[in-house]
Design a protein around this motif. Sequence first.
Motif, PDB file in Angstrom:
ATOM      1  N   LEU A  42       0.868  -1.231   0.149  1.00 30.05           N
ATOM      2  CA  LEU A  42       0.053   0.106  -0.103  1.00 30.05           C
ATOM      3  C   LEU A  42       0.850   1.274   0.117  1.00 30.05           C
ATOM      4  O   LEU A  42       0.581   2.316  -0.816  1.00 30.05           O
ATOM      5  N   ALA A  43       2.083   1.269   0.636  1.00 27.85           N
ATOM      6  CA  ALA A  43       2.745   2.277   0.771  1.00 27.85           C
ATOM      7  C   ALA A  43       3.122   2.924  -0.557  1.00 27.85           C
ATOM      8  O   ALA A  43       3.725   2.125  -1.426  1.00 27.85           O
ATOM      9  N   ASP A  44       2.950   4.168  -0.858  1.00 27.01           N
ATOM     10  CA  ASP A  44       3.273   4.770  -2.044  1.00 27.01           C
ATOM     11  C   ASP A  44       2.556   4.236  -3.298  1.00 27.01           C
ATOM     12  O   ASP A  44       2.950   4.519  -4.468  1.00 27.01           O
ATOM     13  N   ARG A  45       1.339   3.690  -3.117  1.00 24.83           N
ATOM     14  CA  ARG A  45       0.417   3.200  -4.209  1.00 24.83           C
ATOM     15  C   ARG A  45      -0.856   3.763  -3.979  1.00 24.83           C
ATOM     16  O   ARG A  45      -1.665   3.052  -3.230  1.00 24.83           O
ATOM     17  N   PRO A  46      -0.998   4.947  -4.191  1.00 28.68           N
ATOM     18  CA  PRO A  46      -2.388   5.610  -3.963  1.00 28.68           C
ATOM     19  C   PRO A  46      -3.774   5.066  -4.622  1.00 28.68           C
ATOM     20  O   PRO A  46      -4.721   5.179  -4.332  1.00 28.68           O
ATOM     21  N   ARG A  47      -3.551   4.273  -5.691  1.00 27.73           N
ATOM     22  CA  ARG A  47      -4.490   3.638  -6.359  1.00 27.73           C
ATOM     23  C   ARG A  47      -4.812   2.358  -6.072  1.00 27.73           C
ATOM     24  O   ARG A  47      -5.710   1.635  -6.775  1.00 27.73           O
ATOM     25  N   LEU A  48      -4.202   1.544  -4.847  1.00 23.31           N
ATOM     26  CA  LEU A  48      -4.292   0.463  -4.549  1.00 23.31           C
ATOM     27  C   LEU A  48      -5.181   0.240  -3.368  1.00 23.31           C
ATOM     28  O   LEU A  48      -5.209   1.115  -2.209  1.00 23.31           O
ATOM     29  N   ILE A  49      -6.277  -0.556  -3.362  1.00 25.67           N
ATOM     30  CA  ILE A  49      -7.059  -0.850  -2.138  1.00 25.67           C
ATOM     31  C   ILE A  49      -7.271  -2.229  -1.823  1.00 25.67           C
ATOM     32  O   ILE A  49      -7.203  -3.082  -2.646  1.00 25.67           O
ATOM     33  N   VAL A  50      -6.935  -2.695  -0.462  1.00 26.24           N
ATOM     34  CA  VAL A  50      -7.178  -3.819  -0.125  1.00 26.24           C
ATOM     35  C   VAL A  50      -8.461  -4.064   0.693  1.00 26.24           C
ATOM     36  O   VAL A  50      -8.435  -3.495   1.652  1.00 26.24           O
ATOM     37  N   THR A  51      -9.320  -5.027   0.203  1.00 28.40           N
ATOM     38  CA  THR A  51     -10.497  -5.490   1.140  1.00 28.40           C
ATOM     39  C   THR A  51     -10.213  -6.562   1.898  1.00 28.40           C
ATOM     40  O   THR A  51      -9.801  -7.606   1.702  1.00 28.40           O
ATOM     41  N   ARG A  52     -10.977  -6.478   2.941  1.00 31.89           N
ATOM     42  CA  ARG A  52     -10.870  -7.699   4.047  1.00 31.89           C
ATOM     43  C   ARG A  52     -12.379  -7.928   4.612  1.00 31.89           C
ATOM     44  O   ARG A  52     -12.986  -7.078   4.580  1.00 31.89           O
ATOM     45  N   THR A  53     -12.376  -9.050   5.431  1.00 34.10           N
ATOM     46  CA  THR A  53     -13.881  -9.076   6.132  1.00 34.10           C
ATOM     47  C   THR A  53     -13.487  -9.753   7.388  1.00 34.10           C
ATOM     48  O   THR A  53     -12.557 -10.249   7.742  1.00 34.10           O
ATOM     49  N   MET A  54     -14.446  -9.427   8.434  1.00 33.90           N
ATOM     50  CA  MET A  54     -14.566 -10.284   9.613  1.00 33.90           C
ATOM     51  C   MET A  54     -15.397 -11.334   9.448  1.00 33.90           C
ATOM     52  O   MET A  54     -15.664 -12.145  10.470  1.00 33.90           O
ATOM     53  N   SER A  55     -16.075 -11.722   8.356  1.00 36.12           N
ATOM     54  CA  SER A  55     -17.018 -12.648   8.164  1.00 36.12           C
ATOM     55  C   SER A  55     -16.416 -14.068   8.009  1.00 36.12           C
ATOM     56  O   SER A  55     -17.031 -15.261   8.286  1.00 36.12           O
ATOM     57  N   LYS A  56     -15.064 -14.261   7.920  1.00 36.27           N
ATOM     58  CA  LYS A  56     -14.534 -15.376   7.527  1.00 36.27           C
ATOM     59  C   LYS A  56     -13.460 -15.845   8.754  1.00 36.27           C
ATOM     60  O   LYS A  56     -13.828 -16.716   9.738  1.00 36.27           O
ATOM     61  N   ALA A  57     -12.368 -15.361   8.810  1.00 35.33           N
ATOM     62  CA  ALA A  57     -11.492 -15.690   9.933  1.00 35.33           C
ATOM     63  C   ALA A  57     -11.826 -15.397  11.351  1.00 35.33           C
ATOM     64  O   ALA A  57     -11.563 -16.051  12.229  1.00 35.33           O
ATOM     65  N   PHE A  58     -12.746 -14.283  11.352  1.00 39.57           N
ATOM     66  CA  PHE A  58     -13.054 -13.675  12.787  1.00 39.57           C
ATOM     67  C   PHE A  58     -14.425 -14.363  13.104  1.00 39.57           C
ATOM     68  O   PHE A  58     -15.030 -14.226  14.252  1.00 39.57           O
ATOM     69  N   ALA A  59     -15.048 -15.479  12.469  1.00 37.37           N
ATOM     70  CA  ALA A  59     -16.228 -16.232  12.630  1.00 37.37           C
ATOM     71  C   ALA A  59     -17.331 -15.306  12.953  1.00 37.37           C
ATOM     72  O   ALA A  59     -17.923 -15.397  13.747  1.00 37.37           O
ATOM     73  N   LEU A  60     -17.337 -14.028  12.178  1.00 41.98           N
ATOM     74  CA  LEU A  60     -18.363 -13.033  12.613  1.00 41.98           C
ATOM     75  C   LEU A  60     -19.331 -12.749  11.306  1.00 41.98           C
ATOM     76  O   LEU A  60     -19.467 -11.733  11.106  1.00 41.98           O
ATOM     77  N   ALA A  61     -19.675 -13.794  10.616  1.00 42.24           N
ATOM     78  CA  ALA A  61     -20.252 -13.491   9.474  1.00 42.24           C
ATOM     79  C   ALA A  61     -21.600 -12.810   9.653  1.00 42.24           C
ATOM     80  O   ALA A  61     -22.353 -12.017   8.889  1.00 42.24           O
ATOM     81  N   GLY A  62     -22.249 -13.170  10.806  1.00 36.82           N
ATOM     82  CA  GLY A  62     -23.544 -12.545  11.026  1.00 36.82           C
ATOM     83  C   GLY A  62     -23.526 -11.093  11.576  1.00 36.82           C
ATOM     84  O   GLY A  62     -24.514 -10.508  11.759  1.00 36.82           O
ATOM     85  N   GLY A  63     -22.251 -10.714  11.988  1.00 37.00           N
ATOM     86  CA  GLY A  63     -22.097  -9.246  12.655  1.00 37.00           C
ATOM     87  C   GLY A  63     -21.989  -8.123  11.444  1.00 37.00           C
ATOM     88  O   GLY A  63     -22.373  -7.153  11.631  1.00 37.00           O
ATOM     89  N   ARG A  64     -21.771  -8.733  10.051  1.00 37.21           N
ATOM     90  CA  ARG A  64     -21.678  -8.056   9.121  1.00 37.21           C
ATOM     91  C   ARG A  64     -20.587  -6.748   9.236  1.00 37.21           C
ATOM     92  O   ARG A  64     -20.927  -5.779   9.351  1.00 37.21           O
ATOM     93  N   LEU A  65     -19.355  -7.137   8.903  1.00 34.61           N
ATOM     94  CA  LEU A  65     -18.312  -6.030   9.040  1.00 34.61           C
ATOM     95  C   LEU A  65     -17.210  -6.392   8.240  1.00 34.61           C
ATOM     96  O   LEU A  65     -16.440  -7.160   8.277  1.00 34.61           O
ATOM     97  N   GLY A  66     -17.080  -5.607   7.037  1.00 41.72           N
ATOM     98  CA  GLY A  66     -15.963  -5.598   6.165  1.00 41.72           C
ATOM     99  C   GLY A  66     -15.533  -4.427   6.185  1.00 41.72           C
ATOM    100  O   GLY A  66     -15.647  -3.266   6.712  1.00 41.72           O
ATOM    101  N   TYR A  67     -14.156  -4.516   5.721  1.00 42.17           N
ATOM    102  CA  TYR A  67     -13.426  -3.079   5.840  1.00 42.17           C
ATOM    103  C   TYR A  67     -12.284  -3.313   4.614  1.00 42.17           C
ATOM    104  O   TYR A  67     -12.235  -4.161   4.122  1.00 42.17           O
ATOM    105  N   LEU A  68     -11.496  -1.912   4.566  1.00 45.99           N
ATOM    106  CA  LEU A  68     -10.386  -1.931   3.457  1.00 45.99           C
ATOM    107  C   LEU A  68      -9.387  -1.124   4.284  1.00 45.99           C
ATOM    108  O   LEU A  68      -9.716  -0.243   5.000  1.00 45.99           O
ATOM    109  N   ALA A  69      -8.186  -1.195   3.377  1.00 47.34           N
ATOM    110  CA  ALA A  69      -7.055  -0.333   3.806  1.00 47.34           C
ATOM    111  C   ALA A  69      -6.696   0.299   2.328  1.00 47.34           C
ATOM    112  O   ALA A  69      -6.504  -0.525   1.659  1.00 47.34           O
ATOM    113  N   ALA A  70      -6.535   1.620   2.773  1.00 48.74           N
ATOM    114  CA  ALA A  70      -5.970   2.132   1.307  1.00 48.74           C
ATOM    115  C   ALA A  70      -5.427   3.697   1.678  1.00 48.74           C
ATOM    116  O   ALA A  70      -5.336   3.780   2.991  1.00 48.74           O
ATOM    117  N   ALA A  71      -4.999   4.493   0.712  1.00 49.69           N
ATOM    118  CA  ALA A  71      -4.424   5.716   1.066  1.00 49.69           C
ATOM    119  C   ALA A  71      -5.630   6.378   1.572  1.00 49.69           C
ATOM    120  O   ALA A  71      -6.674   6.536   1.240  1.00 49.69           O
TER     121      ALA A  71
END
Length: 368
Positions: A218-247
């Motif tokens: 991500l550093a120095d790449r202002p047009r890159l976005i990485v999305t993640r979710t708490m639905s899988k590894a966090f066992a929180l699919a019912g909580g509905r929380l997805g997120y991203l990191a970007a500039a």
Amino acid sequence: MTESQSADLPLRDELKGQEPYGAPQLTVRAMLNVNETTYDVPSEVVDAITQEVRSAAQTLNRYPDREFTTLRRKLAAYLTGESGADIEAPQIWAGNGSNEVMQHILQAFAGPGRSVMSFPPTYSMYPLYAQGVYSRYIAGTRSANFTQDPHDVATQIRERRPHVVILCSPNNPTGTALSLEVVEAAYEAALESATMVVVDEAYGEFRQPGTPSALTMLADRPRLIVTRTMSKAFALAGGRLGYLAAAPAVTDALRLVRLPYHLSAITQAAANAALDNAQTLMANVQRIKQQRDRLVTELTAMGLHPYPSDANFVLFGGLQDAHAAWQHLLDDGILIREVAIEGHLRVTAGTETETTDFLDSLRSHLNG
Ligand code: PMP
């Protein structure tokens, strides 16, 4: 035909005759079709969530913190620890599942008259997200065994010049992870055509050792976005929380399209408590990865063709009649996923018992 179609409503033309997206939701002994964590939420985490939600309930007369400040800080700290990249709170955006986060990205960077590209077979929501924001969907192609080659990906982006390109790594439904060379090649090509590059890492935590996350780019790449979710590894699919990191400029742009107060105080409270207990929740990730690797080994021994997987599921081919195998498993109380690839099915890695039950049932079908 759905009820809305038969009611002769003045529906948008492009929605006429369409079916809503969604896998079967059946209650059977092994539900291995939507890549959830199949372990129960640990009781200490249930207690922590209950406590946070109780405290949030006391101020539900007020709108929630629209900047989800605490959650952002916790997500940034979690990603920094998980990926080794230095991620700061202003780089984080969140929504009700990574579905909503992806919709925000396309509302801001695609939209009418613009185009969205991904590489099937991949997550089947991508064309639907594009349709929802009136964008044209472009289907790229993959190399042998569903892999992606840096040069080929860059060439396709240069030729098609999409406004947003979505790379899915590890890819659903194939399990294929992308090397950073592929992301780098896509990014370089995208820069020439003012394209935003999204890497969907919904299954990032399950990647094989030695596979780095695109978060490290991500550093120095202002047009890159990485999305993640708490639905899988966090066992929180019912909580509905997805997120991203970007500039920070990207997260700033997403504020233009979000609905007011889109993340409820209850959602924020549940996610905060889950993040406080990340270590406990992640203990199952290791077990799931073992079952995933076991699936690949045992399906191979059965004469089938599983693909290498960096996710919490395995795609396998070599079936003469995939639907018949799927039905046999379902009759046995085991629900897995039919995919749009002939002779193939996808199974989520569950607990050891669920995996054994699945393998036994499939073996009996093949020997039957
Ligand atoms: N991306 C991929 C690749 C997925 O497989 C899924 C869910 N199956 C999602 C995004 C959306 O997940 P959620 O909205 O629950 O975060």
